[in-house]
Design a protein around this motif. Structure first.
Motif, short mmCIF file in Angstrom:
data_model
loop_
_atom_site.label_atom_id
_atom_site.label_comp_id
_atom_site.label_asym_id
_atom_site.label_seq_id
_atom_site.Cartn_x
_atom_site.Cartn_y
_atom_site.Cartn_z
N UNK A 1 0.80 -1.23 0.00
CA UNK A 1 0.00 0.00 0.00
C UNK A 1 0.84 1.28 0.00
N UNK A 2 2.18 1.16 -0.03
CA UNK A 2 2.99 2.38 -0.05
C UNK A 2 4.43 2.05 0.22
N UNK A 3 5.25 3.10 0.33
CA UNK A 3 6.65 2.87 0.60
C UNK A 3 7.48 4.08 0.25
N UNK A 4 8.75 3.84 0.01
CA UNK A 4 9.68 4.92 -0.29
C UNK A 4 10.78 4.35 -1.18
N UNK A 5 11.30 5.17 -2.07
CA UNK A 5 12.33 4.70 -2.99
C UNK A 5 13.46 5.72 -3.01
N UNK A 6 14.65 5.28 -2.64
CA UNK A 6 15.80 6.19 -2.59
C UNK A 6 17.03 5.53 -3.20
N UNK A 7 18.04 6.36 -3.49
CA UNK A 7 19.31 5.82 -3.99
C UNK A 7 20.28 5.64 -2.82
N UNK A 8 20.95 4.50 -2.81
CA UNK A 8 21.91 4.23 -1.72
C UNK A 8 22.32 2.77 -1.79
N UNK A 9 23.10 2.31 -0.80
CA UNK A 9 23.48 0.89 -0.77
C UNK A 9 22.22 0.02 -0.70
N UNK A 10 22.27 -1.17 -1.33
CA UNK A 10 21.09 -2.03 -1.40
C UNK A 10 20.56 -2.38 -0.01
N UNK A 11 19.33 -1.96 0.26
CA UNK A 11 18.70 -2.21 1.54
C UNK A 11 17.19 -2.21 1.33
N UNK A 12 16.52 -3.18 1.93
CA UNK A 12 15.08 -3.32 1.73
C UNK A 12 14.41 -3.34 3.09
N UNK A 13 13.48 -2.42 3.29
CA UNK A 13 12.81 -2.31 4.57
C UNK A 13 11.32 -2.50 4.35
N UNK A 14 10.75 -3.48 5.03
CA UNK A 14 9.32 -3.75 4.88
C UNK A 14 8.63 -3.54 6.22
N UNK A 15 7.47 -2.90 6.19
CA UNK A 15 6.58 -2.88 7.35
C UNK A 15 5.37 -3.72 6.99
N UNK A 16 5.05 -4.70 7.82
CA UNK A 16 3.89 -5.54 7.56
C UNK A 16 2.85 -5.31 8.64
N UNK A 17 1.59 -5.29 8.21
CA UNK A 17 0.48 -5.09 9.13
C UNK A 17 -0.49 -6.25 9.01
N UNK A 18 -0.94 -6.72 10.16
CA UNK A 18 -1.88 -7.83 10.17
C UNK A 18 -3.01 -7.56 11.14
N UNK A 19 -3.95 -8.49 11.23
CA UNK A 19 -5.12 -8.32 12.08
C UNK A 19 -5.26 -9.52 13.01
N UNK A 20 -5.73 -9.23 14.23
CA UNK A 20 -5.97 -10.32 15.18
C UNK A 20 -7.22 -9.95 15.99
N UNK A 21 -8.04 -10.95 16.31
CA UNK A 21 -9.19 -10.73 17.18
C UNK A 21 -8.67 -10.08 18.47
N UNK A 22 -9.35 -9.05 18.96
CA UNK A 22 -8.87 -8.30 20.12
C UNK A 22 -8.55 -9.22 21.30
N UNK A 23 -7.33 -9.06 21.83
CA UNK A 23 -6.91 -9.81 23.03
C UNK A 23 -6.38 -11.21 22.75
N UNK A 24 -6.32 -11.64 21.50
CA UNK A 24 -5.95 -13.03 21.20
C UNK A 24 -4.51 -13.20 20.71
N UNK A 25 -3.73 -12.13 20.62
CA UNK A 25 -2.37 -12.26 20.08
C UNK A 25 -1.50 -13.15 20.96
N UNK A 26 -0.62 -13.94 20.34
CA UNK A 26 0.40 -14.68 21.07
C UNK A 26 1.53 -13.72 21.42
#
Ligand code: ADP
Ligand code: MG
Length: 325
Positions: free
Chosen positions: A118-143
């Motif tokens: 859904x989005x991100x950023x693109x820059x010039x520099x040494x090869x590096x990949x940064x991902x933010x992942x988002x998920x969903x969980x029923x409230x109060x049920x996360x491990x």
């Protein structure tokens, strides 16, 4: 923004599959995402740097897969269902063929788990990949890491040590069996297993830095200790023929497994096995949680065993404390 950068973002946007809950995706100042009522948002970020997190020789498609996989593995350890991600790329040059190959691997895994970029950023520099992942969980049920209790069993999914064995061979320019190389380059995040373990497991973590180090994080957060029986560690066909003393170092202290390590009450052994049978993932009981602190490993004779290597540390200090692992 340069034309080259614009071309790159256009290329990325053209390859992205969307979801109904993405109100606004790539192209605006930020994305708008609609979380369903009754669900908590689970957010994680991980960066891969060339030469640190993958060998320079890694194929771009494998880098794309792994950049997302290590993040989905964190969501799996929380029992979340992945939903969305962002991608921040630092590239030495705006290479068309590199980005297309990268996206082949990235979108293959994203599509498998219905994750929308859904989005991100693109820059010039040494090869590096940064991902933010988002998920969903029923409230109060996360491990969580801080829920292990003395008396719990310790379990792991899959097999251990394959990725570490592959990495060692790659770095020594030795030939690597395809099955081992696959475990290093294309880890499979244990999403289905994580989902099934909600309500059954107590403490949980995904194995990125090595079993003993990562289980140590669970113990520290939970205020308990752990004992591991090395002969019980699950081993792949590729490693099974090796001398145990050799493979234990990879299995107990090698990184990059991306299996789940979790604890559960001995009363729930049947439930654990049923849950993971259903997720079609092997699971093995490898030890127990005890009162106290620290993780101890024992050999077949019950002697305490010391690894020649500890888990990977980016900023090792002489005192043995670290940050940023
Ligand atoms: P801004 O200047 O507002 O940060 P950018 O020019 O960086 O905007 O990005 C334009 C749009 O493209 C934004 O919606 C951003 O999220 C998206 N984008 C940029 N780089 C990437 C990328 N590598 N992957 C996915 N989306 C990207
Ligand atoms: Mg930007």
């Amino acid at each position: 923004m340069s034309t080259a950068e614009f071309d790159l973002i256009d290329r990325i946007r053209a390859r992205v599959r969307q979801r109904d809950d993405v109100v606004l995706g790539i192209g605006d100042d930020a994305a708008l995402l609609q979380a369903p009522p009754g669900m908590q948002l689970v957010v994680t970020a991980d960066t891969l740097n060339a030469g640190v997190h993958f060998p320079e020789s890694t194929a771009p498609a494998d880098i794309g897969w792994k950049a997302l996989a290590v993040n989905l593995s964190d969501l799996a350890a929380m029992s979340a269902t992945p939903a969305w991600c962002t991608l921040s790329l630092s590239l030495p040059e705006a290479g068309e063929s590199w980005i297309e190959a990268f996206l082949d691997g990235f979108t293959q895994l994203a599509n498998q788990h219905e994750v929308a970029l859904v989005g991100g950023d693109t820059t010039r520099g040494p090869l590096s990949i940064s991902v933010t992942a988002m998920g969903l969980i029923e409230t109060g049920c996360a491990l969580r890491r801080d829920r292990a209790r003395a008396g719990d069993d310790v379990w792991v999914t899959g097999t251990l040590g394959d990725a570490a064995a592959a990495l060692e061979a790659v770095l020594a320019s030795r030939e690597v069996a395809a099955a081992l190389r696959q475990r290093l380059d294309r880890p499979a995040p244990r999403i289905a297993a994580g989902r099934r373990l909600a309500g059954i497991a107590h403490g949980c973590i995904d194995l990125s830095d090595g079993l003993l180090a990562d289980l140590g994080h669970v113990c520290a957060r939970s205020g308990v200790g752990a004992e591991i029986d090395l002969p019980s560690l699950p081993v792949s066909i590729a490693l099974a023929a090796l001398d145990p003393a050799q493979r234990w170092h990879w299995q107990a202290s090698g990184g990059d497994d991306y299996e789940l390590c979790f604890t559960a009450s001995p009363r729930n052994r049947e439930l654990v096995m049923q849950a993971l049978d259903f997720a079609e993932i092997a699971t093995t009981r490898i030890g127990r949680i005890v009162a106290g602190q620290g993780v101890k490993a024992f050999d077949a004779e019950g002697r305490e065993w010391q690894s020649i290597r500890s888990g990977y540390e980016h900023f090792p200090s002489p005192k043995g404390t670290s940050f940023g692992a």
